[in-house]
Motif scaffolding. Sequence first.
Motif, mmCIF file in Angstrom:
data_model
loop_
_atom_site.group_PDB
_atom_site.id
_atom_site.type_symbol
_atom_site.label_atom_id
_atom_site.label_comp_id
_atom_site.label_asym_id
_atom_site.label_seq_id
_atom_site.Cartn_x
_atom_site.Cartn_y
_atom_site.Cartn_z
ATOM 1 N N ASP A 114 24.802 -2.955 36.002
ATOM 2 C CA ASP A 114 23.623 -2.387 35.354
ATOM 3 C C ASP A 114 23.881 -2.284 33.852
ATOM 4 O OD1 ASP A 114 21.294 -1.119 34.697
ATOM 5 O OD2 ASP A 114 21.683 0.700 35.861
ATOM 6 N N ALA A 115 23.189 -3.101 33.057
ATOM 7 C CA ALA A 115 23.380 -3.113 31.611
ATOM 8 C C ALA A 115 22.864 -1.829 30.973
ATOM 9 C CB ALA A 115 22.672 -4.324 31.001
ATOM 10 N N PHE A 116 22.016 -1.097 31.683
ATOM 11 C CA PHE A 116 21.427 0.122 31.147
ATOM 12 C C PHE A 116 22.360 1.328 31.271
ATOM 13 C CE2 PHE A 116 18.763 3.941 31.812
ATOM 14 C CZ PHE A 116 18.133 3.983 30.583
ATOM 15 N N ALA A 117 23.273 1.303 32.229
ATOM 16 C CA ALA A 117 24.118 2.464 32.549
ATOM 17 C C ALA A 117 24.847 3.052 31.337
ATOM 18 C CB ALA A 117 25.103 2.110 33.652
ATOM 19 N N PRO A 118 25.455 2.244 30.463
ATOM 20 C CA PRO A 118 26.152 2.856 29.319
ATOM 21 C C PRO A 118 25.234 3.595 28.347
ATOM 22 C CG PRO A 118 26.815 0.562 29.587
ATOM 23 C CD PRO A 118 25.672 0.806 30.520
ATOM 24 N N PHE A 119 23.937 3.339 28.403
ATOM 25 C CA PHE A 119 22.995 3.926 27.458
ATOM 26 C C PHE A 119 22.147 5.029 28.089
ATOM 27 C CE2 PHE A 119 23.826 -0.502 26.468
ATOM 28 C CZ PHE A 119 24.346 -0.382 25.193
ATOM 29 N N MET A 120 22.369 5.302 29.363
ATOM 30 C CA MET A 120 21.521 6.257 30.083
ATOM 31 C C MET A 120 21.599 7.656 29.483
ATOM 32 S SD MET A 120 21.075 7.025 34.150
ATOM 33 C CE MET A 120 22.216 5.789 34.499
ATOM 34 N N GLU A 121 22.799 8.147 29.217
ATOM 35 C CA GLU A 121 22.931 9.508 28.682
ATOM 36 C C GLU A 121 22.310 9.631 27.293
ATOM 37 O OE1 GLU A 121 23.612 12.366 30.143
ATOM 38 O OE2 GLU A 121 23.648 11.080 31.912
ATOM 39 N N TYR A 122 22.463 8.582 26.479
ATOM 40 C CA TYR A 122 21.833 8.589 25.164
ATOM 41 C C TYR A 122 20.315 8.710 25.307
ATOM 42 C CZ TYR A 122 20.203 7.079 20.590
ATOM 43 O OH TYR A 122 19.554 7.016 19.379
ATOM 44 N N ASP A 167 14.344 0.124 20.466
ATOM 45 C CA ASP A 167 14.900 -0.344 19.193
ATOM 46 C C ASP A 167 16.231 0.346 18.891
ATOM 47 O OD1 ASP A 167 12.767 -2.059 18.819
ATOM 48 O OD2 ASP A 167 11.665 -0.669 17.510
ATOM 49 N N GLU A 168 16.296 1.654 19.147
ATOM 50 C CA GLU A 168 17.532 2.405 18.907
ATOM 51 C C GLU A 168 18.661 1.904 19.803
ATOM 52 O OE1 GLU A 168 16.826 6.579 19.375
ATOM 53 O OE2 GLU A 168 15.222 6.600 17.882
ATOM 54 N N VAL A 169 18.351 1.693 21.062
ATOM 55 C CA VAL A 169 19.368 1.279 22.022
ATOM 56 C C VAL A 169 19.818 -0.151 21.731
ATOM 57 C CG1 VAL A 169 19.788 0.917 24.485
ATOM 58 C CG2 VAL A 169 18.558 2.913 23.742
ATOM 59 N N ARG A 170 18.913 -0.989 21.268
ATOM 60 C CA ARG A 170 19.291 -2.361 20.883
ATOM 61 C C ARG A 170 20.313 -2.332 19.746
ATOM 62 N NH1 ARG A 170 17.635 -7.286 23.280
ATOM 63 N NH2 ARG A 170 17.809 -8.140 21.206
ATOM 64 N N GLU A 171 20.109 -1.427 18.786
ATOM 65 C CA GLU A 171 21.056 -1.301 17.678
ATOM 66 C C GLU A 171 22.421 -0.823 18.163
ATOM 67 O OE1 GLU A 171 19.486 1.088 14.536
ATOM 68 O OE2 GLU A 171 17.727 -0.195 14.277
ATOM 69 N N LEU A 172 22.442 -0.098 19.286
ATOM 70 C CA LEU A 172 23.709 0.386 19.854
ATOM 71 C C LEU A 172 24.395 -0.661 20.721
ATOM 72 C CD1 LEU A 172 22.627 4.004 20.835
ATOM 73 C CD2 LEU A 172 24.070 3.309 18.916
ATOM 74 N N GLY A 173 23.715 -1.797 20.962
ATOM 75 C CA GLY A 173 24.360 -2.882 21.696
ATOM 76 C C GLY A 173 23.713 -3.263 23.014
ATOM 77 N N TYR A 174 22.591 -2.648 23.378
ATOM 78 C CA TYR A 174 21.904 -3.033 24.615
ATOM 79 C C TYR A 174 21.369 -4.446 24.458
ATOM 80 C CZ TYR A 174 18.519 -3.014 28.437
ATOM 81 O OH TYR A 174 17.814 -3.330 29.570
ATOM 82 N N GLY A 175 21.630 -5.304 25.453
ATOM 83 C CA GLY A 175 21.244 -6.703 25.342
ATOM 84 C C GLY A 175 20.094 -7.125 26.223
ATOM 85 N N GLY A 176 19.519 -6.199 26.970
ATOM 86 C CA GLY A 176 18.442 -6.553 27.886
ATOM 87 C C GLY A 176 17.095 -6.648 27.202
#
Length: 117
Positions: free
Chosen positions: A52-60, A78-87
């Motif tokens: 799950d590519a979303f899991a590392p960003f869930m808490e944020y 947009d914020e999560v993309r800047e943090l490295g989300y690739g989906g």
Amino acid sequence: MLTLEEDVDAHALRRQGWTISAIARHLGRDRKTIRAYLNGEITPGQRRQAPDAFAPFMEYCRQRLADDPHLWATTLFDEVRELGYGGAYSTFTRALRRHQVRPHCEPCHGRRAATRL
């Protein structure tokens, strides 16, 4: 992915002393695939679940939406993309719903219910 029949054949051939390379050639599959099935790392007829590519960003996302429950998903994306989300955006919003990240807002929920009537 091997079928159940191919998996049975691979195990039978291995018991007969065939090498992994010979079994792979016989079945028309890659050696690493055959080895994984013979070692029990993969079960026949089942696909592996992609991480799950979303899991590392869930808490944020939970924290941002707790701070502002009305934050637009596009802004958060947009914020999560800047943090490295690739989906993709659609994958991101589907993950928000699946993990129920957005907190419940009673005024918004009540207003939607009233407009549906």
